[in-house]
Design a protein around this motif. Structure first.
Motif, short mmCIF file in Angstrom:
data_model
loop_
_atom_site.label_atom_id
_atom_site.label_comp_id
_atom_site.label_asym_id
_atom_site.label_seq_id
_atom_site.Cartn_x
_atom_site.Cartn_y
_atom_site.Cartn_z
N LEU A 8 43.31 49.84 35.88
CA LEU A 8 42.45 48.87 36.57
C LEU A 8 42.98 47.46 36.36
CD1 LEU A 8 38.94 50.32 35.65
CD2 LEU A 8 40.24 50.63 37.77
N PRO A 9 42.66 46.53 37.27
CA PRO A 9 43.13 45.15 37.13
C PRO A 9 42.64 44.51 35.82
CG PRO A 9 42.20 45.51 39.31
CD PRO A 9 41.88 46.74 38.51
N ALA A 10 43.54 43.81 35.15
CA ALA A 10 43.21 43.16 33.88
C ALA A 10 42.03 42.20 34.04
CB ALA A 10 44.42 42.41 33.33
N GLU A 11 41.98 41.49 35.14
CA GLU A 11 40.89 40.54 35.38
C GLU A 11 39.53 41.26 35.41
OE1 GLU A 11 39.35 37.82 39.05
OE2 GLU A 11 41.51 37.77 38.61
N PHE A 12 39.48 42.42 36.04
CA PHE A 12 38.25 43.21 36.09
C PHE A 12 37.83 43.62 34.68
CE2 PHE A 12 36.37 47.46 35.98
CZ PHE A 12 35.19 47.24 36.67
N VAL A 69 36.75 46.29 43.30
CA VAL A 69 37.83 47.14 42.78
C VAL A 69 37.58 48.57 43.25
CG1 VAL A 69 38.94 48.07 40.71
CG2 VAL A 69 38.25 45.67 40.78
#
Length: 179
Positions: free
Chosen positions: A35-39, A165
């Motif tokens: 998953l995206p690091a920002e999420f 996401v």
């Protein structure tokens, strides 16, 4: 050396604090490459704790939340209940989630929680059990396959909350054997 006290039991309302922390810590560790690091960075332990307080307070009778304890500290949790899939019959249960705090990975807790969750579902009378796992979560998929689950190949795309996401999940099936 003092023996380690271990236990798997139904969750109580006061467990929401630990469950929220485990939920976020396990997602950040397990999904770091998926998953995206920002999420993952935006995941809030406070929000998860609040959500779990509400969920445990309003839990339907047919849903069970189990916690694993080591020395009276919650180290993981699992959620079981009837299948939420539209195409499932009434005789299909679901392992809705199984998470451990990363500090307790590879110490047998996943297997203990998994085994107890399957026992709960089997005792509830479900003829088969399903679960959904992120398609890219190879570690979890290997765990389930070693534990007797069969990948059905059915996939779905889901959006995580209001984050935007999108993830692909694949469905697995387990058929319990009576003791």
């Amino acid at each position: 050396m003092r023996p380690v006290t271990t236990n798997v039991r139904p969750a109580r309302h006061h467990d929401a604090h630990a469950i929220g922390e485990i939920h976020v810590a396990s997602w950040r560790a397990a999904y770091a490459e998926v998953l995206p690091a920002e999420f993952l960075t935006r995941l809030s332990v406070t929000d998860r704790r609040r959500a779990w307080q509400e969920r445990l307070r309003t839990l339907p009778d047919e849903v069970t939340v189990l916690v694993a304890e080591e020395r009276e500290h919650v180290v993981g949790f699992a959620v079981t209940g009837p299948s939420r899939d539209r195409d499932a019959g009434q005789d299909t249960g679901e392992l809705q989630s199984l998470y451990l705090h990363p500090r307790h990975w590879r110490r047998g807790w996943g297997s203990r929680l998994h085994e107890r969750a399957l026992r709960v579902l089997s005792h509830e009378g479900y003829a088969s059990i399903t679960l959904w796992v992120l398609t890219a979560n190879d570690h979890a998929r290997r765990f389930y396959e070693r534990s007797g689950w069969a990948c059905l190949g059915t996939t779905r795309v889901d959006t995580l909350g209001d984050s935007g996401v999108r993830v692909e999940e694949v469905r697995y099936r387990y058929v319990p054997t009576l003791p």
